[in-house]
Design a protein around this motif. Structure first.
Motif, short mmCIF file in Angstrom:
data_model
loop_
_atom_site.label_atom_id
_atom_site.label_comp_id
_atom_site.label_asym_id
_atom_site.label_seq_id
_atom_site.Cartn_x
_atom_site.Cartn_y
_atom_site.Cartn_z
N UNK A 103 1.73 -2.87 8.02
CA UNK A 103 1.80 -1.44 8.30
C UNK A 103 1.51 -0.70 6.99
N UNK A 104 0.49 0.12 6.98
CA UNK A 104 0.09 0.81 5.76
C UNK A 104 1.13 1.85 5.35
N UNK A 105 1.55 1.78 4.11
CA UNK A 105 2.46 2.76 3.53
C UNK A 105 1.63 3.69 2.65
N UNK A 106 1.45 4.91 3.11
CA UNK A 106 0.56 5.83 2.40
C UNK A 106 1.05 6.19 1.01
N UNK A 107 2.35 6.02 0.76
CA UNK A 107 2.92 6.37 -0.55
C UNK A 107 2.89 5.20 -1.53
N UNK A 108 3.04 3.99 -1.03
CA UNK A 108 3.15 2.83 -1.93
C UNK A 108 1.88 1.99 -2.00
N UNK A 109 1.16 1.88 -0.92
CA UNK A 109 -0.02 1.02 -0.91
C UNK A 109 -1.18 1.66 -1.67
N UNK A 111 -5.68 1.21 -2.35
CA UNK A 111 -6.88 0.81 -1.60
C UNK A 111 -7.24 -0.65 -1.78
N UNK A 112 -7.01 -1.22 -2.97
CA UNK A 112 -7.37 -2.62 -3.18
C UNK A 112 -6.48 -3.55 -2.36
N UNK A 113 -5.36 -3.05 -1.89
CA UNK A 113 -4.46 -3.85 -1.05
C UNK A 113 -4.82 -3.74 0.43
N UNK A 114 -5.03 -2.52 0.90
CA UNK A 114 -5.19 -2.29 2.35
C UNK A 114 -6.57 -1.79 2.76
N UNK A 115 -7.42 -1.44 1.77
CA UNK A 115 -8.71 -0.85 2.09
C UNK A 115 -8.66 0.66 2.01
N UNK A 116 -9.78 1.27 1.65
CA UNK A 116 -9.77 2.73 1.46
C UNK A 116 -9.68 3.51 2.78
N UNK A 117 -10.38 3.06 3.82
CA UNK A 117 -10.33 3.79 5.09
C UNK A 117 -8.96 3.74 5.74
N UNK A 310 -8.77 8.44 -2.51
CA UNK A 310 -7.70 7.47 -2.23
C UNK A 310 -7.93 6.17 -2.99
N UNK A 311 -9.20 5.86 -3.32
CA UNK A 311 -9.45 4.65 -4.08
C UNK A 311 -9.00 4.78 -5.52
N UNK A 312 -8.77 6.00 -5.98
CA UNK A 312 -8.30 6.23 -7.34
C UNK A 312 -6.77 6.24 -7.42
N UNK A 313 -6.11 6.20 -6.27
CA UNK A 313 -4.65 6.25 -6.23
C UNK A 313 -4.06 5.04 -6.98
N UNK A 314 -3.07 5.33 -7.81
CA UNK A 314 -2.40 4.27 -8.56
C UNK A 314 -3.12 3.84 -9.82
N UNK A 315 -4.17 4.56 -10.19
CA UNK A 315 -4.95 4.19 -11.37
C UNK A 315 -4.27 4.64 -12.66
N UNK A 316 -4.77 4.11 -13.76
CA UNK A 316 -4.29 4.51 -15.09
C UNK A 316 -5.51 4.80 -15.97
N UNK A 317 -5.27 5.35 -17.14
CA UNK A 317 -6.34 5.60 -18.09
C UNK A 317 -7.35 6.62 -17.59
#
Length: 362
Positions: A103-109, A111-117, A310-317
């Motif tokens: 089940x996709x968690x929009x806050x924690x997951x 894109x590299x884990x669940x896919x961007x779409x 959404x693919x940039x979510x959780x990024x650094x730098x």
């Protein structure tokens, strides 16, 4: 190949189907396409592995590449919610690393884990990712207390026979249609069109920014008998007034990035630089730095799509800096009353009736 070209489909699929180069490439690839098509047809002919206890709506494409399917999935789910349904989207999670059902968690997951779409769709809907669609449906049913699903909406999967579908919707680009009508790799079709069309209940033609509702529908609409056919437009879902005369650096890694750029221009944006990436592209630190530099040097605003953001979510730098600096133009699909009525009618006859596999005629 330049950056502005990397998001495009092979030129012989759509843009140039009559030159000698295209004809030569198509002819050369025809034997491979024949094998691909035969395998796809054999797969299509397999009986469903599982029939869900819940009604299943599938929204997919005849072809590879972007057609505006994701906005239509969101529009259908939004409509279903107004009718008292609780839809749960079932996605294969393309590009994600998670195995099994999740089940996709929009806050924690990310894109590299669940896919961007799936991550994008989870912003306003419950989403389950499962490469095995039948197992995904069983998982949704087993988690009734958590998901409270009353209907499953499959994001893609028209060519996947494992889960029985009650309503089958194919999304077709109004301008591109089915391209040269050939099967991958000679053309864009995922399977021979004759084997796909009779398994389809509804065709929705998506009108991209480089066309309008007066643009003729693709020839496919007149070549095959189809019970229901409707139009939809792809529009901006949020405020676009600020775009007028704004200098922007636009970037997108989607199925048809040039359509996004055209939409920005339609809203009055002055695009000083545009950068196209492949669909589902994972940005690198170098690419992020280059985009930030371009925008700074040209005193322009960075603009991208929801799917890229959404693919940039959780990024650094530099990637995190790019996410912060980028403004997003969300898109939506229109869904008229005739289309929603057709979906309801097919559900009534097929799911709440005898659930036969016959194509319903109007």
């Amino acid at each position: 190949m330049s950056a502005s070209q990397r998001g495009d489909a092979p030129f012989w699929w759509y843009r140039d189907t009559i030159s000698w180069q295209s004809r030569l490439i198509t002819k050369t690839l025809t034997p491979v396409a024949a094998v691909y098509g035969a395998v796809a047809t054999r797969r299509l002919n397999k009986p469903p592995v599982y029939t869900s206890k819940l009604p299943v709506i599938c929204v997919g494409n005849f072809t590879a590449g972007g057609t505006g399917k994701t906005p239509l999935v969101r529009a259908i789910c939004a409509h279903l919610q107004t009718t008292g349904h609780t839809p749960v989207i079932l996605s294969r999670g393309y590009g994600g690393s998670i195995k099994g059902q999740h089940i996709v968690d929009k806050d924690r997951d990310i894109a590299t884990q669940v896919g961007d779409e799936p991550l994008l769709l989870a912003q306003d809907n419950a989403v389950v990712v499962s490469a095995d669609r039948a197992a995904g449906a069983r998982f949704i049913e087993a988690n009734e207390s958590l998901l409270k699903a009353t209907i499953i909406v499959m994001d893609d999967g028209l060519q996947n026979p494992s889960l029985r579908k009650d309503v089958r919707i194919a999304v077709v680009d109004r301008v591109r249609g089915i391209g040269n009508g050939r099967v991958i790799p000679a053309g864009p079709l995922r399977a021979p069109i004759s084997d796909q069309i009779y398994r389809t209940d509804i065709i929705v033609t998506v009108t991209p920014p480089d066309a309008n509702l007066t643009t003729p529908r693709p020839e496919i609409m007149g070549q095959f008998g189809i019970a229901f056919a409707f139009d939809t437009e792809i529009l901006a879902a949020n405020d676009t007034s600020w775009l007028k005369n704004e200098n922007i650096v636009a970037y997108a890694g989607i199925g048809a990035p040039e359509r996004f750029f055209k939409m920005l221009e339609n809203y009055g944006a002055q695009i000083v630089d545009r950068v196209a990436f492949p669909d589902h592209h994972t940005f690198s630190e170098t690419e992020a730095t280059a985009l930030l530099t371009r925008a700074k040097n040209k005193r322009a605003t960075l603009v991208t799509t929801e799917k890229d953001k959404v693919r940039l979510k959780g990024s650094v730098g530099a990637l995190a800096e790019l996410a912060t600096a980028s403004r997003v133009i969300a898109i939506t699909a229109t869904l008229d009353v005739h289309a929603t009525t057709a979906i309801a009618e097919i559900l009534k006859q097929r799911f709440y009736g005898d659930r036969t596999d016959e194509i319903i005629k109007p």
